[in-house]
Design an enzyme around this catalytic site. Structure first.
Site, PDB file in Angstrom:
ATOM      1  N   TRP A 123      12.753 -28.875  57.523  1.00 47.94           N
ATOM      2  CA  TRP A 123      11.946 -28.791  58.736  1.00 47.94           C
ATOM      3  C   TRP A 123      10.958 -27.636  58.695  1.00 47.94           C
ATOM      4  O   TRP A 123       9.782 -27.809  59.033  1.00 47.94           O
ATOM      5  CB  TRP A 123      12.820 -28.731  59.984  1.00 47.94           C
ATOM      6  CG  TRP A 123      13.439 -30.068  60.260  1.00 47.94           C
ATOM      7  CD1 TRP A 123      14.769 -30.370  60.224  1.00 47.94           C
ATOM      8  CD2 TRP A 123      12.766 -31.301  60.562  1.00 47.94           C
ATOM      9  NE1 TRP A 123      14.953 -31.716  60.497  1.00 47.94           N
ATOM     10  CE2 TRP A 123      13.746 -32.296  60.705  1.00 47.94           C
ATOM     11  CE3 TRP A 123      11.419 -31.654  60.726  1.00 47.94           C
ATOM     12  CZ2 TRP A 123      13.430 -33.629  61.004  1.00 47.94           C
ATOM     13  CZ3 TRP A 123      11.109 -32.974  61.028  1.00 47.94           C
ATOM     14  CH2 TRP A 123      12.100 -33.943  61.157  1.00 47.94           C
ATOM     15  N   ASP A 154      11.695 -23.038  65.880  1.00 49.29           N
ATOM     16  CA  ASP A 154      12.020 -24.451  66.074  1.00 49.29           C
ATOM     17  C   ASP A 154      13.533 -24.524  66.244  1.00 49.29           C
ATOM     18  O   ASP A 154      14.282 -24.346  65.292  1.00 49.29           O
ATOM     19  CB  ASP A 154      11.551 -25.253  64.855  1.00 49.29           C
ATOM     20  CG  ASP A 154      11.938 -26.730  64.928  1.00 49.29           C
ATOM     21  OD1 ASP A 154      12.626 -27.134  65.891  1.00 49.29           O
ATOM     22  OD2 ASP A 154      11.548 -27.476  64.002  1.00 49.29           O
ATOM     23  N   LYS A 186      18.223 -34.205  70.000  1.00 48.66           N
ATOM     24  CA  LYS A 186      19.405 -33.730  69.292  1.00 48.66           C
ATOM     25  C   LYS A 186      20.460 -33.238  70.288  1.00 48.66           C
ATOM     26  O   LYS A 186      21.580 -33.689  70.268  1.00 48.66           O
ATOM     27  CB  LYS A 186      19.049 -32.596  68.314  1.00 48.66           C
ATOM     28  CG  LYS A 186      17.806 -32.846  67.466  1.00 48.66           C
ATOM     29  CD  LYS A 186      17.992 -33.937  66.427  1.00 48.66           C
ATOM     30  CE  LYS A 186      16.689 -34.427  65.807  1.00 48.66           C
ATOM     31  NZ  LYS A 186      15.856 -33.448  65.147  1.00 48.66           N
TER      32      LYS A 186
END
Ligand SMILES: *Cc1c(COP(=O)(O)O)cnc(C)c1O
Length: 361
Positions: A103, A173, A197
């Site tokens: 990511w 993030d 999530k």
């Protein structure tokens, strides 16, 4: 009993889904589904305000931070962050990145389209099994910001505390572990995350931004993605993802009923210790992440004999243990054990790990 270990979109609390089902056709006697309401009407206003207030309380977000409900997911933020920050007055037009997995690697790459992105550190040579020591990060003096991904969903690496980065403006993030542990928001300039999530349905993106970081967007930045415009319009510049905000609000209420983030963190520690403890106790399975930065949310693991992978997954599904296949870039298995995964789900997984090992070990 079914336990869903998906990395995202992921399991939601049963009570939340039940309440949403009960309220589907008629929200609180309004005669309307939440999906059918004007986002500017009094009913939806009460929903979004409660969601915002509950989130502020859950994460103890200081009053000089704005909470934005946006769209586009984590990946859109990879562009929205540089568009809002890289031209920030009084700083060098450079963004620093620490790449600790898939990511943050994506974030680093995307930012290069909007300005100069500098790789301050990476654990790529370690196959992303560790976090580089912050003492060795090569930070740009007076950079516009420093980006990190505090929980690498695919690789299974998590920061246990904010790195010491002096007065660098930290952008994090937190898509896959927000609300799973207590955080000190004041250590960050910006926190963002896709909702799917640990918060609610896909389609909602959460941004928490310190007020002095508003108002620096590049002229190419779409108005709907300019944090200042979004903040000035209380996340209603364009129509926000109303139903996703409603579900997120129910999740926030559920979290408060569970005792808040501290209580959730205690449960998440117990779940992670149970699973890692078992994986470490046998050489039939292995997790390869440095123990000090193992993710409490996403646990990748491998079978010693990878020829058994398909049989393992088929048997798991027969036991009601779903979506355990690892990400294709890592292979093996991955158990995502977010807030809404009860301890019983992890106990059931460990029981299956033992049973499968007894049969094949
Ligand atoms: C899932 C995820 C994303 C991507 O979110 P999208 O909503 O698909 O854009 C970004 N960062 C992290 C850490 C994630 O887990």
């Amino acid at each position: 009993m079914i336990y869903n270990f998906s990395a995202g979109p992921a399991v939601l609390p049963k009570e939340v889904l039940q309440q949403a089902a009960d309220e589907m056709l008629d929200w609180h006697g309004s005669g309307m589904s939440v999906m059918e309401m004007s986002h500017r009407g009094k009913e939806f206003s009460s929903i979004i305000h409660a969601a915002r207030d509950d989130l502020r309380e859950l994460l103890a977000i200081p009053s000089n931070y704005k909470i934005l409900f946006m769209q586009g997911g984590g990946l859109a933020e990879n562009a929205i962050v540089p568009m809002n920050l890289i031209g920030r007055a009084g700083t060098k037009p450079v963004a620093d990145f620490v790449v600790t997995g898939s990511w943050s690697a994506k974030s680093y790459k995307e930012a290069q389209r909007y300005g100069e992105a500098h790789l301050a550190a990476t654990s790529a040579a370690d196959k992303f099994r560790d976090i580089p020591d912050p003492a060795n990060w090569q930070l740009t003096p007076n950079a516009a910001y420093l980006h990190i991904c505090t929980n690498e969903t695919i690789d299974g690496v998590e920061y246990t505390s904010p790195p010491d980065v002096g007065n660098a403006t930290l952008v994090a993030d937190m898509s896959s572990h927000i609300l799973s542990r207590e955080i000190d928001v004041s250590r960050y300039g910006v926190i963002f995350g896709g909702a799917q999530k640990n918060i609610g349905p896909a389609g909602l993106t959460l941004v928490v931004v310190r007020e002095d970081l508003l108002g620096h967007a590049l002229s190419c930045c779409p108005s709907a993605f300019d944090w200042k415009i979004v903040a000035d319009n209380e996340s209603m510049y364009n129509t926000p993802p109303t139903y996703a905000i409603y579900i997120a609000g129910l999740v926030f209420q559920w979290l408060k009923k569970q005792g808040g983030v501290a209580a959730m963190e205690a449960r998440n520690i117990a779940k992670a210790e149970l699973l890692y403890g078992y994986l470490d106790s046998t050489d039939f399975y292995a997790n390869r992440i440095a123990p000090h930065c193992r993710s409490r949310m996403n646990v990748p693991f491998f079978l010693r004999d990878e020829n058994l992978n398909q049989e393992f997954l088929t048997g798991a599904a027969e036991h009601g243990l779903l979506q355990l296949k690892g990400h294709k870039s890592v292979g093996g298995m991955r158990a995502s054990i977010y807030n809404a995964m009860p301890l019983e789900g992890v106990q059931a997984l460990v029981a299956y790990l033992k049973e499968f090992e007894a049969k094949h070990g």
